[in-house]
Write a protein that holds these residues in place. Sequence first.
Motif, PDB file in Angstrom:
ATOM      1  N   PRO A  65      34.092 -51.265  -2.664  1.00 21.15           N
ATOM      2  CA  PRO A  65      34.143 -52.704  -2.388  1.00 21.15           C
ATOM      3  C   PRO A  65      35.539 -53.241  -2.109  1.00 21.15           C
ATOM      4  CG  PRO A  65      33.858 -52.306  -4.728  1.00 21.15           C
ATOM      5  CD  PRO A  65      33.711 -50.979  -4.066  1.00 21.15           C
ATOM      6  N   GLN A  66      36.574 -52.441  -2.432  1.00 19.83           N
ATOM      7  CA  GLN A  66      37.943 -52.928  -2.235  1.00 19.83           C
ATOM      8  C   GLN A  66      38.589 -52.424  -0.952  1.00 19.83           C
ATOM      9  OE1 GLN A  66      39.114 -51.713  -6.415  1.00 19.83           O
ATOM     10  NE2 GLN A  66      40.255 -53.620  -6.275  1.00 19.83           N
ATOM     11  N   PHE A  67      37.848 -51.670  -0.133  1.00 21.05           N
ATOM     12  CA  PHE A  67      38.440 -51.106   1.079  1.00 21.05           C
ATOM     13  C   PHE A  67      37.551 -51.325   2.298  1.00 21.05           C
ATOM     14  CE2 PHE A  67      40.638 -48.473  -2.121  1.00 21.05           C
ATOM     15  CZ  PHE A  67      41.949 -48.597  -1.681  1.00 21.05           C
ATOM     16  N   GLU A  68      38.185 -51.598   3.430  1.00 21.95           N
ATOM     17  CA  GLU A  68      37.577 -51.485   4.750  1.00 21.95           C
ATOM     18  C   GLU A  68      38.166 -50.239   5.389  1.00 21.95           C
ATOM     19  OE1 GLU A  68      36.641 -55.319   7.016  1.00 21.95           O
ATOM     20  OE2 GLU A  68      38.484 -55.800   5.927  1.00 21.95           O
ATOM     21  N   SER A  69      37.338 -49.348   5.921  1.00 28.67           N
ATOM     22  CA  SER A  69      37.856 -48.027   6.256  1.00 28.67           C
ATOM     23  C   SER A  69      37.171 -47.400   7.462  1.00 28.67           C
ATOM     24  CB  SER A  69      37.701 -47.100   5.047  1.00 28.67           C
ATOM     25  OG  SER A  69      36.371 -47.115   4.573  1.00 28.67           O
ATOM     26  N   ILE A  70      37.821 -46.346   7.972  1.00 26.19           N
ATOM     27  CA  ILE A  70      37.305 -45.540   9.078  1.00 26.19           C
ATOM     28  C   ILE A  70      38.004 -44.184   9.014  1.00 26.19           C
ATOM     29  CG2 ILE A  70      39.038 -46.267  10.768  1.00 26.19           C
ATOM     30  CD1 ILE A  70      35.290 -45.493  11.417  1.00 26.19           C
ATOM     31  N   VAL A  71      37.435 -43.196   9.687  1.00 26.53           N
ATOM     32  CA  VAL A  71      38.054 -41.873   9.789  1.00 26.53           C
ATOM     33  C   VAL A  71      38.351 -41.580  11.248  1.00 26.53           C
ATOM     34  CG1 VAL A  71      37.745 -39.388   9.467  1.00 26.53           C
ATOM     35  CG2 VAL A  71      36.973 -40.978   7.699  1.00 26.53           C
ATOM     36  N   LEU A  72      39.576 -41.162  11.520  1.00 26.39           N
ATOM     37  CA  LEU A  72      39.991 -40.746  12.859  1.00 26.39           C
ATOM     38  C   LEU A  72      39.897 -39.229  12.935  1.00 26.39           C
ATOM     39  CD1 LEU A  72      41.324 -41.385  15.625  1.00 26.39           C
ATOM     40  CD2 LEU A  72      43.539 -41.175  14.479  1.00 26.39           C
ATOM     41  N   GLN A  73      38.912 -38.712  13.685  1.00 30.65           N
ATOM     42  CA  GLN A  73      38.787 -37.267  13.870  1.00 30.65           C
ATOM     43  C   GLN A  73      39.922 -36.784  14.780  1.00 30.65           C
ATOM     44  OE1 GLN A  73      35.164 -34.140  14.701  1.00 30.65           O
ATOM     45  NE2 GLN A  73      35.166 -36.012  15.891  1.00 30.65           N
TER      46      GLN A  73
ATOM     47  N   VAL B 162      41.924 -33.346  16.763  1.00 25.53           N
ATOM     48  CA  VAL B 162      42.023 -31.954  17.183  1.00 25.53           C
ATOM     49  C   VAL B 162      43.389 -31.771  17.837  1.00 25.53           C
ATOM     50  CG1 VAL B 162      39.553 -31.537  17.485  1.00 25.53           C
ATOM     51  CG2 VAL B 162      40.894 -32.465  19.385  1.00 25.53           C
ATOM     52  N   GLY B 163      43.965 -30.592  17.675  1.00 29.22           N
ATOM     53  CA  GLY B 163      45.277 -30.364  18.274  1.00 29.22           C
ATOM     54  C   GLY B 163      45.965 -29.174  17.645  1.00 29.22           C
ATOM     55  N   ILE B 164      47.283 -29.266  17.537  1.00 29.36           N
ATOM     56  CA  ILE B 164      48.086 -28.172  17.004  1.00 29.36           C
ATOM     57  C   ILE B 164      47.622 -27.749  15.619  1.00 29.36           C
ATOM     58  CG2 ILE B 164      50.404 -27.563  16.187  1.00 29.36           C
ATOM     59  CD1 ILE B 164      51.519 -29.237  18.497  1.00 29.36           C
ATOM     60  N   LYS B 165      47.181 -28.712  14.822  1.00 33.55           N
ATOM     61  CA  LYS B 165      46.761 -28.430  13.452  1.00 33.55           C
ATOM     62  C   LYS B 165      45.282 -28.074  13.350  1.00 33.55           C
ATOM     63  CE  LYS B 165      49.194 -28.694  10.501  1.00 33.55           C
ATOM     64  NZ  LYS B 165      50.131 -27.705   9.920  1.00 33.55           N
ATOM     65  N   GLY B 166      44.614 -27.885  14.473  1.00 31.53           N
ATOM     66  CA  GLY B 166      43.211 -27.521  14.451  1.00 31.53           C
ATOM     67  C   GLY B 166      42.312 -28.741  14.441  1.00 31.53           C
ATOM     68  N   HIS B 167      41.179 -28.635  13.770  1.00 33.16           N
ATOM     69  CA  HIS B 167      40.170 -29.692  13.741  1.00 33.16           C
ATOM     70  C   HIS B 167      40.142 -30.304  12.339  1.00 33.16           C
ATOM     71  CE1 HIS B 167      35.587 -30.761  13.720  1.00 33.16           C
ATOM     72  NE2 HIS B 167      36.331 -31.831  13.935  1.00 33.16           N
ATOM     73  N   ASP B 168      40.525 -31.585  12.253  1.00 26.35           N
ATOM     74  CA  ASP B 168      40.544 -32.251  10.953  1.00 26.35           C
ATOM     75  C   ASP B 168      40.425 -33.745  11.172  1.00 26.35           C
ATOM     76  OD1 ASP B 168      40.788 -32.551   8.108  1.00 26.35           O
ATOM     77  OD2 ASP B 168      41.958 -30.699   8.090  1.00 26.35           O
ATOM     78  N   GLY B 169      40.907 -34.537  10.232  1.00 26.98           N
ATOM     79  CA  GLY B 169      40.789 -35.974  10.386  1.00 26.98           C
ATOM     80  C   GLY B 169      41.622 -36.740   9.379  1.00 26.98           C
ATOM     81  N   LEU B 170      41.908 -37.987   9.720  1.00 26.68           N
ATOM     82  CA  LEU B 170      42.710 -38.878   8.888  1.00 26.68           C
ATOM     83  C   LEU B 170      41.865 -40.105   8.553  1.00 26.68           C
ATOM     84  CD1 LEU B 170      45.665 -39.575   7.803  1.00 26.68           C
ATOM     85  CD2 LEU B 170      45.901 -40.895   9.923  1.00 26.68           C
ATOM     86  N   ALA B 171      41.718 -40.391   7.267  1.00 30.43           N
ATOM     87  CA  ALA B 171      41.036 -41.603   6.837  1.00 30.43           C
ATOM     88  C   ALA B 171      42.044 -42.749   6.769  1.00 30.43           C
ATOM     89  CB  ALA B 171      40.364 -41.410   5.486  1.00 30.43           C
ATOM     90  N   LEU B 172      41.634 -43.929   7.250  1.00 28.97           N
ATOM     91  CA  LEU B 172      42.468 -45.121   7.205  1.00 28.97           C
ATOM     92  C   LEU B 172      41.665 -46.237   6.543  1.00 28.97           C
ATOM     93  CD1 LEU B 172      42.659 -43.818  10.358  1.00 28.97           C
ATOM     94  CD2 LEU B 172      44.606 -45.362  10.405  1.00 28.97           C
ATOM     95  N   ALA B 173      42.299 -46.944   5.616  1.00 24.51           N
ATOM     96  CA  ALA B 173      41.603 -48.014   4.909  1.00 24.51           C
ATOM     97  C   ALA B 173      42.576 -49.117   4.551  1.00 24.51           C
ATOM     98  CB  ALA B 173      40.944 -47.480   3.632  1.00 24.51           C
ATOM     99  N   ILE B 174      42.087 -50.364   4.622  1.00 22.02           N
ATOM    100  CA  ILE B 174      42.865 -51.517   4.211  1.00 22.02           C
ATOM    101  C   ILE B 174      42.304 -52.006   2.876  1.00 22.02           C
ATOM    102  CG2 ILE B 174      43.427 -53.918   4.730  1.00 22.02           C
ATOM    103  CD1 ILE B 174      43.427 -53.210   7.649  1.00 22.02           C
ATOM    104  N   ARG B 175      43.195 -52.253   1.949  1.00 25.73           N
ATOM    105  CA  ARG B 175      42.800 -52.774   0.632  1.00 25.73           C
ATOM    106  C   ARG B 175      42.479 -54.259   0.764  1.00 25.73           C
ATOM    107  NH1 ARG B 175      42.431 -55.091  -3.962  1.00 25.73           N
ATOM    108  NH2 ARG B 175      43.453 -54.329  -5.860  1.00 25.73           N
ATOM    109  N   ARG B 176      41.277 -54.640   0.354  1.00 33.07           N
ATOM    110  CA  ARG B 176      40.877 -56.058   0.434  1.00 33.07           C
ATOM    111  C   ARG B 176      41.673 -56.873  -0.576  1.00 33.07           C
ATOM    112  NH1 ARG B 176      35.543 -56.020   3.052  1.00 33.07           N
ATOM    113  NH2 ARG B 176      34.583 -54.042   2.822  1.00 33.07           N
TER     114      ARG B 176
END
Length: 218
Positions: free
Chosen positions: A194-202, A204-218
């Motif tokens: 309930p305290q975060f608005e969030s998304i995940v950025l998938q 691919v590249g030099i580091k392979g296949h992964d992702g970064l989660a981004l969230a703003i604290r309400r």
Amino acid sequence: MADNPIFEAVDQFIDGLFASEDQALIRLRQRAADASLPHIEVSAGQGKLLYLLAKLSGARRILEIGTLGGYSGIWLGRALPDDGELVTLEIDPAYAAFARTSFNEAGIGSQTLILPGRALESLASLTGPFDLVFLDANKDEYPEYLAEAARLLRPGGLLLADNVVRKGAVLDPPADDPMAQGAARFLAELSAHPQFESIVLQQVGIKGHDGLALAIRR
């Protein structure tokens, strides 16, 4: 390495245009190779993304969980104003000492506090507010770090969490992969928090296949 050569080639092209490393970062990579540090730091392009996100958020106080050799810490620390502070947590005292040299060589040593020891123990001793929290340590403890980030971030502060896709293993985490299990738990909890608005950025590249989660604290 990337699963498809074109992803790595494009990453290198982008890094060459937008995220060229200076001598401090090049020297860090050389020292890390000589010291046989795990080659798990962010790429130059990912470091530039962290830098820009810190700049965009107006961060003056940043918390990093997982220092390793200090590569991502340099990108984050360089986004700070002159009176800003980077607090970074590292369980391995040898890595912490290595990173101290890295920060000094990059010119941000006076703005950086390295806390050695288990992150959850160090986190319990910290008080906020922080403007940005970057998670890049053991994924099996990401759910616990999420609770601490909610406590320590200011309203409007930014939470970033690296390596949360695990080459797709978060879709059905294997029973013998605690890192994928932790990342999947973290994402489930973050999406419903309930305290975060969030998304995940998938990614691919030099580091392979992964992702970064981004969230703003309400």
